[in-house]
Design a protein around this motif. Structure first.
Motif, PDB file in Angstrom:
ATOM      1  N   ILE A   1       0.877  -1.250  -0.065  1.00  0.00           N
ATOM      2  CA  ILE A   1      -0.006  -0.148   0.071  1.00  0.00           C
ATOM      3  C   ILE A   1       0.828   1.228   0.072  1.00  0.00           C
ATOM      4  O   ILE A   1       0.623   2.356  -0.687  1.00  0.00           O
ATOM      5  CB  ILE A   1      -1.028  -0.027   1.245  1.00  0.00           C
ATOM      6  N   CYS A   2       1.957   1.253   0.661  1.00  0.00           N
ATOM      7  CA  CYS A   2       2.896   2.246   0.987  1.00  0.00           C
ATOM      8  C   CYS A   2       3.631   2.598  -0.577  1.00  0.00           C
ATOM      9  O   CYS A   2       3.786   3.742  -0.898  1.00  0.00           O
ATOM     10  CB  CYS A   2       3.799   2.441   1.790  1.00  0.00           C
ATOM     11  N   LEU A   3       4.165   1.710  -1.060  1.00  0.00           N
ATOM     12  CA  LEU A   3       4.846   1.668  -2.074  1.00  0.00           C
ATOM     13  C   LEU A   3       4.221   1.892  -3.702  1.00  0.00           C
ATOM     14  O   LEU A   3       4.666   2.451  -4.592  1.00  0.00           O
ATOM     15  CB  LEU A   3       5.911   0.297  -2.342  1.00  0.00           C
ATOM     16  N   ASP A   4       2.599   1.473  -3.693  1.00  0.00           N
ATOM     17  CA  ASP A   4       2.211   1.485  -5.055  1.00  0.00           C
ATOM     18  C   ASP A   4       1.302   2.653  -5.014  1.00  0.00           C
ATOM     19  O   ASP A   4       0.191   2.902  -4.009  1.00  0.00           O
ATOM     20  CB  ASP A   4       1.325   0.279  -5.327  1.00  0.00           C
ATOM     21  N   VAL A   5       1.269   3.715  -5.829  1.00  0.00           N
ATOM     22  CA  VAL A   5       0.493   4.912  -5.773  1.00  0.00           C
ATOM     23  C   VAL A   5      -0.935   4.847  -6.141  1.00  0.00           C
ATOM     24  O   VAL A   5      -1.492   5.388  -5.747  1.00  0.00           O
ATOM     25  CB  VAL A   5       1.135   6.098  -6.728  1.00  0.00           C
ATOM     26  N   HIS A   6      -1.077   3.665  -6.850  1.00  0.00           N
ATOM     27  CA  HIS A   6      -2.461   3.309  -7.255  1.00  0.00           C
ATOM     28  C   HIS A   6      -3.286   3.033  -6.266  1.00  0.00           C
ATOM     29  O   HIS A   6      -4.464   2.993  -6.232  1.00  0.00           O
ATOM     30  CB  HIS A   6      -2.296   2.363  -8.389  1.00  0.00           C
ATOM     31  N   LEU A   7      -2.615   2.612  -5.003  1.00  0.00           N
ATOM     32  CA  LEU A   7      -3.189   2.121  -3.622  1.00  0.00           C
ATOM     33  C   LEU A   7      -3.350   3.293  -2.711  1.00  0.00           C
ATOM     34  O   LEU A   7      -3.974   3.061  -1.699  1.00  0.00           O
ATOM     35  CB  LEU A   7      -2.789   0.710  -3.037  1.00  0.00           C
ATOM     36  N   HIS A   8      -2.996   4.591  -3.087  1.00  0.00           N
ATOM     37  CA  HIS A   8      -3.109   5.788  -2.293  1.00  0.00           C
ATOM     38  C   HIS A   8      -4.582   6.287  -2.134  1.00  0.00           C
ATOM     39  O   HIS A   8      -4.825   7.250  -2.747  1.00  0.00           O
ATOM     40  CB  HIS A   8      -2.194   6.766  -2.388  1.00  0.00           C
ATOM     41  N   THR A   9      -5.412   5.396  -1.731  1.00  0.00           N
ATOM     42  CA  THR A   9      -6.804   5.780  -1.804  1.00  0.00           C
ATOM     43  C   THR A   9      -7.378   5.528  -0.607  1.00  0.00           C
ATOM     44  O   THR A   9      -6.751   5.092   0.410  1.00  0.00           O
ATOM     45  CB  THR A   9      -7.701   4.822  -2.724  1.00  0.00           C
ATOM     46  N   PRO A  10      -8.545   6.114  -0.186  1.00  0.00           N
ATOM     47  CA  PRO A  10      -9.122   6.035   1.207  1.00  0.00           C
ATOM     48  C   PRO A  10      -9.388   4.597   1.501  1.00  0.00           C
ATOM     49  O   PRO A  10      -9.126   4.166   2.626  1.00  0.00           O
ATOM     50  CB  PRO A  10     -10.615   6.654   1.078  1.00  0.00           C
ATOM     51  N   MET A  11      -9.912   3.783   0.963  1.00  0.00           N
ATOM     52  CA  MET A  11      -9.912   2.301   1.117  1.00  0.00           C
ATOM     53  C   MET A  11      -8.520   1.695   1.522  1.00  0.00           C
ATOM     54  O   MET A  11      -8.995   0.864   2.659  1.00  0.00           O
ATOM     55  CB  MET A  11     -10.694   1.256  -0.206  1.00  0.00           C
TER      56      MET A  11
ATOM     57  N   ALA B   1      -0.899  -4.508  -8.097  1.00  0.00           N
ATOM     58  CA  ALA B   1       0.151  -3.657  -7.273  1.00  0.00           C
ATOM     59  C   ALA B   1       1.415  -4.637  -7.158  1.00  0.00           C
ATOM     60  O   ALA B   1       2.354  -4.061  -7.364  1.00  0.00           O
ATOM     61  CB  ALA B   1      -0.409  -3.180  -5.935  1.00  0.00           C
ATOM     62  N   VAL B   2       1.113  -5.683  -6.730  1.00  0.00           N
ATOM     63  CA  VAL B   2       1.931  -6.916  -6.603  1.00  0.00           C
ATOM     64  C   VAL B   2       2.722  -6.951  -8.041  1.00  0.00           C
ATOM     65  O   VAL B   2       4.150  -6.875  -7.832  1.00  0.00           O
ATOM     66  CB  VAL B   2       1.573  -8.053  -6.021  1.00  0.00           C
ATOM     67  N   VAL B   3       2.033  -7.144  -9.125  1.00  0.00           N
ATOM     68  CA  VAL B   3       2.740  -7.298 -10.279  1.00  0.00           C
ATOM     69  C   VAL B   3       3.555  -6.252 -10.698  1.00  0.00           C
ATOM     70  O   VAL B   3       4.694  -6.180 -11.368  1.00  0.00           O
ATOM     71  CB  VAL B   3       1.574  -7.734 -11.398  1.00  0.00           C
ATOM     72  N   ARG B   4       2.923  -4.977 -10.489  1.00  0.00           N
ATOM     73  CA  ARG B   4       3.656  -3.698 -10.913  1.00  0.00           C
ATOM     74  C   ARG B   4       5.024  -3.629 -10.105  1.00  0.00           C
ATOM     75  O   ARG B   4       6.269  -3.035 -10.605  1.00  0.00           O
ATOM     76  CB  ARG B   4       2.945  -2.429 -10.591  1.00  0.00           C
ATOM     77  N   LEU B   5       5.022  -3.813  -8.660  1.00  0.00           N
ATOM     78  CA  LEU B   5       6.096  -3.858  -7.994  1.00  0.00           C
ATOM     79  C   LEU B   5       7.295  -4.944  -8.429  1.00  0.00           C
ATOM     80  O   LEU B   5       8.393  -4.558  -8.257  1.00  0.00           O
ATOM     81  CB  LEU B   5       5.895  -4.168  -6.427  1.00  0.00           C
ATOM     82  N   MET B   6       6.903  -5.953  -8.639  1.00  0.00           N
ATOM     83  CA  MET B   6       7.718  -7.223  -9.347  1.00  0.00           C
ATOM     84  C   MET B   6       8.351  -6.962 -10.563  1.00  0.00           C
ATOM     85  O   MET B   6       9.464  -6.802 -10.665  1.00  0.00           O
ATOM     86  CB  MET B   6       6.955  -8.389  -9.312  1.00  0.00           C
ATOM     87  N   LYS B   7       7.617  -6.225 -11.380  1.00  0.00           N
ATOM     88  CA  LYS B   7       8.178  -5.925 -12.843  1.00  0.00           C
ATOM     89  C   LYS B   7       9.131  -4.545 -12.518  1.00  0.00           C
ATOM     90  O   LYS B   7      10.157  -4.436 -13.231  1.00  0.00           O
ATOM     91  CB  LYS B   7       6.993  -5.345 -13.641  1.00  0.00           C
ATOM     92  N   LYS B   8       8.822  -3.736 -11.775  1.00  0.00           N
ATOM     93  CA  LYS B   8       9.644  -2.444 -11.374  1.00  0.00           C
ATOM     94  C   LYS B   8      10.999  -3.019 -10.627  1.00  0.00           C
ATOM     95  O   LYS B   8      12.095  -2.596 -10.807  1.00  0.00           O
ATOM     96  CB  LYS B   8       8.958  -1.796 -10.289  1.00  0.00           C
ATOM     97  N   ARG B   9      10.947  -3.828  -9.985  1.00  0.00           N
ATOM     98  CA  ARG B   9      11.959  -4.567  -9.208  1.00  0.00           C
ATOM     99  C   ARG B   9      13.112  -5.353 -10.284  1.00  0.00           C
ATOM    100  O   ARG B   9      14.255  -5.079 -10.264  1.00  0.00           O
ATOM    101  CB  ARG B   9      11.786  -5.376  -8.218  1.00  0.00           C
TER     102      ARG B   9
END
Length: 315
Positions: free
Chosen positions: A49-59, A300-308
């Motif tokens: 949640i901290c690392l992926d900007v797409h998850l910076h939402t109220p939920m 988000a997990v897929v994006r973080l893995m691709k980024k890494r």
């Protein structure tokens, strides 16, 4: 008969779940594995949640704090339970016992209102999507979060301050694996009627107040989903709240079974099993409930893995 309270206190003895050495060993291994998964799962959820900007939402703001609360109250219970299972030391001091009780009640109260805040968030997202960004502003989210922690603090403070006025004389043996209100009340030689009433009122207001909010939100959500014409639209709307609804059902069912009933109906075996669910199992299950059934978290997990992987190639 000797009596003691907060000014004159011996240690309590936590009897745990069983006297059988073989079962204790099995439970210790099982609880250790569950606790490790709980720590990794909740820390992992918080990091995603901290690392992926797409998850910076109220939920996901509320989900971040839910993971923190789950990790915290599992840590308040499980390590001491493991110590009792693995060693012969089953004692817990008067202060440590009531500190454990305070932390657990505080965090359980916070979780109740975090879940109701998440339900309200889903209600706004599905029933009033055009006004979502205006209603669920940063200020609103912070207000909900502050209210959750304040409610938990009031509930736990009132409960513990009421409990420490009691005198104990029947025994110092707690027939449970952590310091909970019901088994402690059964050890008191004071008149516990007033204290039980206070605890029941505050626990009832906390649990039922948040449960009413959750129920009202989901009645409105269900009504809105049923009015959607397309099947794909219904499925999309329902998928946004399915994981939260599952988490709410498991949490509230065990909490109500244990606490919102007369103390006379306290059952050692049944209450211990229910307690294992919401103190040890639910903190482990929540990260899976909110990730395996959630496309945004998976993405988000897929994006973080691709980024890494991309950063490794650049090296």
């Amino acid at each position: 008969m000797n009596t003691w309270n907060c000014t004159n206190h011996p240690d309590f003895i936590l009897m745990g779940l069983t006297d059988s050495k073989e079962i204790q060993l099995v439970l210790s291994v099982l609880f250790l594995l569950i606790y490790m998964v709980t720590v990794l799962g909740n820390i992992g959820m918080m990091l995603i949640i901290c690392l992926d900007v797409h998850l910076h939402t109220p939920m996901y703001f509320f989900l971040f704090h839910l993971s923190f609360v789950d990790l915290s109250y599992s840590t308040a219970i499980t390590p001491k339970t493991l110590e009792n299972l693995l060693t012969s030391n089953k004692s817990i001091s008067f202060i440590d016992c009531f500190t454990q009780m305070y932390i657990f009640i505080f965090l359980a109260g916070v979780e109740c209102f975090l879940l109701s805040s998440m339900a309200y968030d889903r209600y706004i997202a599905i029933c009033k999507p055009l006004h979502y960004t205006v209603i669920m502003s940063s200020r609103c989210c912070l207000a909900f979060l502050t209210g959750s922690y304040m409610t938990g603090a009031v509930d736990s403070s009132v409960t513990v301050l009421s409990m420490i006025t009691l005198h104990f004389c029947k025994s110092n043996v707690i027939h449970h694996f952590y310091c909970d209100t019901s088994p402690l009340l059964s050890l008191s030689c004071s008149d516990t009627h007033v204290v039980e009433t206070i605890i029941f009122i505050f626990a009832g207001c906390t649990v039922l107040g948040s449960l009413i909010t959750v129920s009202a939100s989901y009645v409105s959500i269900l009504s809105t989903i049923l009015n959607i014409n397309s099947t794909s639209g219904k499925q999309k709307a329902f998928s946004t709240c399915a994981s939260h609804l599952l988490g709410v059902t498991v949490f509230y069912s065990t909490l109500i079974f244990t606490y919102l009933k007369p103390s006379e109906s306290y059952s050692l075996g049944k209450d211990q099993i229910a307690s294992i669910f919401y103190t040890i199992l639910i903190p482990m299950l929540n990260p899976f409930i909110y990730s395996l059934r959630n496309k945004e978290v998976k993405g988000a997990v897929v994006r973080l893995m691709k980024k890494r992987q991309g950063s490794r190639k650049l090296r």
